[in-house]
Design a protein around this motif. Structure first.
Motif, PDB file in Angstrom:
ATOM      1  N   ASP A  17     -52.514  33.341  24.265  1.00 48.60           N
ATOM      2  CA  ASP A  17     -52.825  34.484  23.408  1.00 48.60           C
ATOM      3  C   ASP A  17     -51.866  34.620  22.233  1.00 48.60           C
ATOM      4  O   ASP A  17     -52.142  35.380  21.301  1.00 48.60           O
ATOM      5  N   MET A  18     -50.736  33.933  22.272  1.00 47.70           N
ATOM      6  CA  MET A  18     -49.733  34.089  21.226  1.00 47.70           C
ATOM      7  C   MET A  18     -50.158  33.348  19.959  1.00 47.70           C
ATOM      8  O   MET A  18     -50.779  32.281  20.031  1.00 47.70           O
ATOM      9  N   VAL A  19     -49.826  33.917  18.822  1.00 46.16           N
ATOM     10  CA  VAL A  19     -50.140  33.298  17.527  1.00 46.16           C
ATOM     11  C   VAL A  19     -48.856  33.186  16.711  1.00 46.16           C
ATOM     12  O   VAL A  19     -47.948  34.005  16.832  1.00 46.16           O
ATOM     13  N   GLY A  20     -48.795  32.161  15.897  1.00 40.00           N
ATOM     14  CA  GLY A  20     -47.689  32.010  14.957  1.00 40.00           C
ATOM     15  C   GLY A  20     -46.410  31.455  15.526  1.00 40.00           C
ATOM     16  O   GLY A  20     -45.429  31.310  14.794  1.00 40.00           O
ATOM     17  N   VAL A  25     -44.096  27.991  22.063  1.00 40.78           N
ATOM     18  CA  VAL A  25     -45.088  27.895  23.138  1.00 40.78           C
ATOM     19  C   VAL A  25     -45.187  26.456  23.649  1.00 40.78           C
ATOM     20  O   VAL A  25     -45.252  26.210  24.873  1.00 40.78           O
ATOM     21  N   ARG A  26     -45.175  25.509  22.740  1.00 39.09           N
ATOM     22  CA  ARG A  26     -45.307  24.107  23.154  1.00 39.09           C
ATOM     23  C   ARG A  26     -44.125  23.668  23.999  1.00 39.09           C
ATOM     24  O   ARG A  26     -44.297  23.013  25.044  1.00 39.09           O
ATOM     25  N   ALA A  27     -42.899  24.027  23.572  1.00 35.86           N
ATOM     26  CA  ALA A  27     -41.712  23.608  24.322  1.00 35.86           C
ATOM     27  C   ALA A  27     -41.684  24.240  25.711  1.00 35.86           C
ATOM     28  O   ALA A  27     -41.397  23.562  26.716  1.00 35.86           O
ATOM     29  N   LEU A  28     -41.988  25.541  25.818  1.00 39.34           N
ATOM     30  CA  LEU A  28     -41.948  26.205  27.117  1.00 39.34           C
ATOM     31  C   LEU A  28     -43.080  25.713  28.018  1.00 39.34           C
ATOM     32  O   LEU A  28     -42.894  25.576  29.242  1.00 39.34           O
ATOM     33  N   THR A  29     -44.242  25.459  27.458  1.00 35.96           N
ATOM     34  CA  THR A  29     -45.360  24.967  28.262  1.00 35.96           C
ATOM     35  C   THR A  29     -45.038  23.619  28.892  1.00 35.96           C
ATOM     36  O   THR A  29     -45.263  23.395  30.096  1.00 35.96           O
ATOM     37  N   HIS A  30     -44.479  22.712  28.098  1.00 37.73           N
ATOM     38  CA  HIS A  30     -44.121  21.393  28.643  1.00 37.73           C
ATOM     39  C   HIS A  30     -43.011  21.514  29.684  1.00 37.73           C
ATOM     40  O   HIS A  30     -43.028  20.793  30.705  1.00 37.73           O
ATOM     41  N   VAL A 188     -51.293  36.815  10.103  1.00 42.40           N
ATOM     42  CA  VAL A 188     -51.360  38.240  10.448  1.00 42.40           C
ATOM     43  C   VAL A 188     -52.742  38.800  10.128  1.00 42.40           C
ATOM     44  O   VAL A 188     -53.323  39.563  10.916  1.00 42.40           O
ATOM     45  N   VAL A 189     -53.288  38.426   8.964  1.00 42.24           N
ATOM     46  CA  VAL A 189     -54.602  38.939   8.563  1.00 42.24           C
ATOM     47  C   VAL A 189     -55.677  38.493   9.557  1.00 42.24           C
ATOM     48  O   VAL A 189     -56.546  39.290   9.968  1.00 42.24           O
ATOM     49  N   GLU A 190     -55.636  37.233   9.962  1.00 41.72           N
ATOM     50  CA  GLU A 190     -56.640  36.740  10.909  1.00 41.72           C
ATOM     51  C   GLU A 190     -56.551  37.464  12.249  1.00 41.72           C
ATOM     52  O   GLU A 190     -57.569  37.833  12.852  1.00 41.72           O
ATOM     53  N   TYR A 191     -55.316  37.688  12.734  1.00 40.42           N
ATOM     54  CA  TYR A 191     -55.156  38.376  14.022  1.00 40.42           C
ATOM     55  C   TYR A 191     -55.605  39.833  13.913  1.00 40.42           C
ATOM     56  O   TYR A 191     -56.254  40.364  14.835  1.00 40.42           O
ATOM     57  N   SER A 218     -43.983  40.429  10.658  1.00 41.04           N
ATOM     58  CA  SER A 218     -43.875  41.061  11.971  1.00 41.04           C
ATOM     59  C   SER A 218     -45.257  41.504  12.436  1.00 41.04           C
ATOM     60  O   SER A 218     -45.871  42.374  11.807  1.00 41.04           O
ATOM     61  N   MET A 219     -45.730  40.938  13.551  1.00 41.14           N
ATOM     62  CA  MET A 219     -47.048  41.309  14.057  1.00 41.14           C
ATOM     63  C   MET A 219     -47.034  42.726  14.607  1.00 41.14           C
ATOM     64  O   MET A 219     -48.031  43.457  14.480  1.00 41.14           O
ATOM     65  N   ARG A 220     -45.948  43.146  15.219  1.00 50.77           N
ATOM     66  CA  ARG A 220     -45.880  44.524  15.719  1.00 50.77           C
ATOM     67  C   ARG A 220     -45.967  45.523  14.580  1.00 50.77           C
ATOM     68  O   ARG A 220     -46.656  46.547  14.681  1.00 50.77           O
ATOM     69  N   ASP A 221     -45.270  45.240  13.453  1.00 52.54           N
ATOM     70  CA  ASP A 221     -45.364  46.126  12.295  1.00 52.54           C
ATOM     71  C   ASP A 221     -46.781  46.156  11.746  1.00 52.54           C
ATOM     72  O   ASP A 221     -47.271  47.209  11.322  1.00 52.54           O
ATOM     73  N   ALA A 222     -47.471  44.998  11.750  1.00 52.47           N
ATOM     74  CA  ALA A 222     -48.835  44.950  11.246  1.00 52.47           C
ATOM     75  C   ALA A 222     -49.760  45.817  12.100  1.00 52.47           C
ATOM     76  O   ALA A 222     -50.600  46.570  11.572  1.00 52.47           O
TER      77      ALA A 222
END
Length: 682
Positions: A17-20, A25-30, A188-191, A218-222
């Motif tokens: 679900d995370m964007v940007g 995400v890739r490093a933690l997933t592996h 941000v606009v797409e999300y 900042s996505m939270r600010d958006a």
């Protein structure tokens, strides 16, 4: 049920679900898939970009048991097991979030360490998350170091901070660091579009674009701004309403201001600023919008077609990219950026905005006849020195050359009567002589006669025009506060009337009314004046063998760092007048004029340095210094002054005999070489 704000309602619950933040995400997933788990993680970045969210997803991945309760460590937590649901609800007993901004002392860290001694109660791992970790005290950090370096196998640390520079290096070295980046406006606009669609809130593309820019990564600010915009717009997002809520400046204001600045339309700039004041729009926001538009213009100028064609603002940027030169675009961009910081210092915000914009108009346009000085190469016989030449009104030689190349001005600006100083040059000019640009020459007051405008350089004459010799500058006679400025006089201030008359004409033609006309190249060459002699004063130095020896010794002591400050000054100002052998000692007698240097402490320091230097020679006797009063005629300081004066004299002669300088002096009757401006380059 109470309303849940968008920033909490749409917080990502899994890595998918995370964007940007794909790199994190890739490093933690592996790492989760390969079971290569570090014991301490550090997430850095600005506010509202997902540091706490990543920490919670990581905790769920470590403790997820799957829908059937039999799952293990996974990169895709199920979201339905007890661990996933309780971590999302912030009530999981083995997941602890501590705010270091309010729990920053060593006592809280000691309590945390005590809890680390116990194994997890229900989960697979204990996860301690310390938010704003940079606010922990130094003692708290030191208390945490040992546990952070070698924690129990069931314990994981997650630290989050917005300022990693304040973290101790010993803490940074114990953590696996991930830097979460600010999100691009388009991301941000797409999300936001997906979130508002899920909420059933209609939104304009322009409104989303404004929110994406205002969020600043900042996505939270958006999401918080979206909540505010929904309330402001009554359940819908429109560009006009969002712009009014944010106080953003319409792009059209920035376009009109840049157009007026490009046209050097001062009245138009003032009208636009008054319109901004009337609408209550921010001056800082205006400069920000101008800077954004100028950035797009610069991109279009350097790489045509590189702008996003789907952006409605692109068309204006492409149109305005042709009204300003690339260097002017860069200049105005820098002025806008620096002007935002100056607005708080201005007595009034809009007055500060006006001054920032008028600053750009103070620079003349490139095609206005007042462009930068023409090229004056280092060649032409003056490659080792440089000088400044000035004429009437303080114009430099380079500026005068620009005047000669400028477009002709109105003939009415030229005076019908020329002064004796300008006669040799003005007589050769055609009847409609082009006048210099008003941007470079001061306009005289009506009370004083106007000096005739210098003629442009003629193309390929038979012989160069005779240069009028320039006498050495002399102080003005009389003087007083009531006298007009020097450039208002008929005669240049460095000449009196007699000198001007004789220097402007050859002696044989002094009684003729007509200016001289050279019919033959030989005649012009025969009357060319000799270059003025240099006025450099060269110190008189009595070069002696003892002086040469003392200068070499002083240079050796200086390079070895044996003398400094006043001891070095004593050595430089002294003259070696005698070296005598007295018993086992060698007496060096120095003549020193300044009494302040003939002191026992300085003499002892210099004597120690001299003995150290001379002891390098095998079998050298012990040296002893004696200081006597007298004028030093062959000191190292006088030798250096002589060398500098000779270099200056050579540079002075090179400038005065340079053909380019001589041609400029001949073309402009009031031009002169500024005394003291010649500097040797090597």
């Amino acid at each position: 049920m109470s309303y849940v704000v968008l920033a909490r309602k749409y917080r990502p619950h899994s890595f998918a679900d995370m964007v940007g933040q794909d790199h994190v995400v890739r490093a933690l997933t592996h790492a989760l898939e390969q079971q290569r788990l570090h014991h301490a993680y550090l997430f850095t970045g600005t506010r509202g970009i997902g540091k706490t969210t990543v920490s919670r997803i990581l905790a769920k991945s470590l403790n997820c048991t799957g829908p059937d309760g039999q799952g293990g460590i996974t990169a895709t937590p199920c979201g339905v097991c007890t661990a996933c649901r309780e971590i999302d609800a912030d009530r999981y007993i083995d997941y602890t979030e501590m705010d270091a901004a309010s729990n920053r002392s060593i006592d809280e860290i000691r309590e945390l360490i005590e809890r680390a001694a116990y194994k997890p109660s229900v989960g697979r791992f204990k996860v301690f998350m310390i938010d704003e970790a940079h606010q922990l005290t130094k003692d708290a950090f030191n208390a945490l170091l040992k546990t952070l370096e070698e924690p129990p196998e069931y314990l994981k640390f997650v630290l989050a901070t917005t300022d990693p520079e304040k973290m101790l290096p010993t803490v940074l070295s114990r953590c696996l660091q991930f830097n979460l980046r600010p999100m691009a406006p388009q991301t941000v606009v797409e999300y936001l579009g997906r979130v508002l669609s899920a909420e059933g809130v209609p939104a304009d593309a322009g409104a989303l674009r404004l929110l994406g820019r205002a969020a600043r990564g900042s996505m939270r600010d958006a999401l918080s701004l979206s909540d505010q915009a929904i309330a402001y717009g009554g359940g819908k997002l429109e560009e006009a309403g969002v712009r009014a809520m944010l106080g953003s400046v319409d792009r059209r204001h920035a376009e009109r201001l840049i157009q007026a600045l490009a046209e050097r339309n001062g009245r138009g700039v003032l009208e636009q600023c008054n319109a901004l004041r009337g609408q209550g729009l921010s001056a800082s926001g205006t400069l920000e919008e101008m800077a954004r538009l100028l950035q797009q213009m610069a991109v279009e100028q350097m790489v045509p077609g590189a702008l996003d064609a789907t952006d409605p603002d692109t068309e204006a940027a492409r149109r305005l990219s042709t009204v300003l030169a690339p260097d002017e675009t860069q200049l105005l961009y820098s002025i806008c950026l620096q002007g935002r910081a100056e607005l708080s210092l201005a007595p009034d915000e809009y007055a500060g905005l006006v001054m920032v914009l008028l600053r750009f108009m103070a620079f003349p346009p490139q095609d206005g006849g007042a462009s930068g000085p023409g090229p004056m190469g280092a060649g032409g016989g003056a490659g080792h020195s440089s000088a400044t030449l000035s004429g009437t009104g303080g114009a430099s030689v380079a500026s005068a050359a620009a005047v000669a190349a400028a477009a002709p001005a109105s003939p009415a600006m030229a005076s019908p009567v020329a002064t004796p100083v300008a006669a040799p040059v003005a007589a050769k000019a055609p009847p409609a002589a082009p006048a210099p640009s008003p941007a470079l020459v001061d306009v005289p007051r009506p009370a004083a006669p106007v000096v005739a405008a210098p003629a442009p350089v003629q193309a390929a004459p038979a012989a160069p025009r005779a240069a009028a010799p320039i006498a050495a500058p002399e102080p003005r006679k009389g003087g007083g506060d009531e006298e007009p400025p020097p450039w208002m006089d008929d005669v240049p201030p460095w000449m009196d009337e007699a000198e001007a008359a004789t220097s402007a004409r050859p002696a044989a033609l002094a009684d003729r009314d007509e200016p001289p006309v050279w019919d033959e190249p030989e005649a012009a060459a025969a009357t060319e004046p000799e270059p003025a002699a240099s006025s450099i004063v060269i110190p008189v130095v009595q070069h002696t063998a003892l002086g040469e020896r003392w200068a070499a010794v002083v240079a050796q002591m200086t390079s070895a760092g044996l003398i400094a400050a006043l001891a070095r000054e004593l050595a430089l100002q002294a003259e070696l007048v005698a070296v005598e052998t007295v018993g086992a000692e060698e007496v060096w007698r120095l003549k020193v004029e300044r009494e302040s240097l003939r002191t026992a402490p300085l003499q002892d320091k210099l004597q120690v340095a001299l003995r150290t230097t001379l002891s390098a020679a095998e079998g050298a006797p012990l040296a002893r210094l004696e200081l006597v009063a007298g004028v030093a005629e062959d000191s190292p300081a006088r030798r250096e002054a002589e060398r500098q004066a000779l270099r200056q004299q050579a540079a002075d002669v090179a400038i005065r005999t340079d053909p380019l300088v001589s041609g400029v002096l001949a073309q402009f009757s009031t031009a002169r070489i500024v005394s003291g401006s010649i500097r040797p380059l090597h």
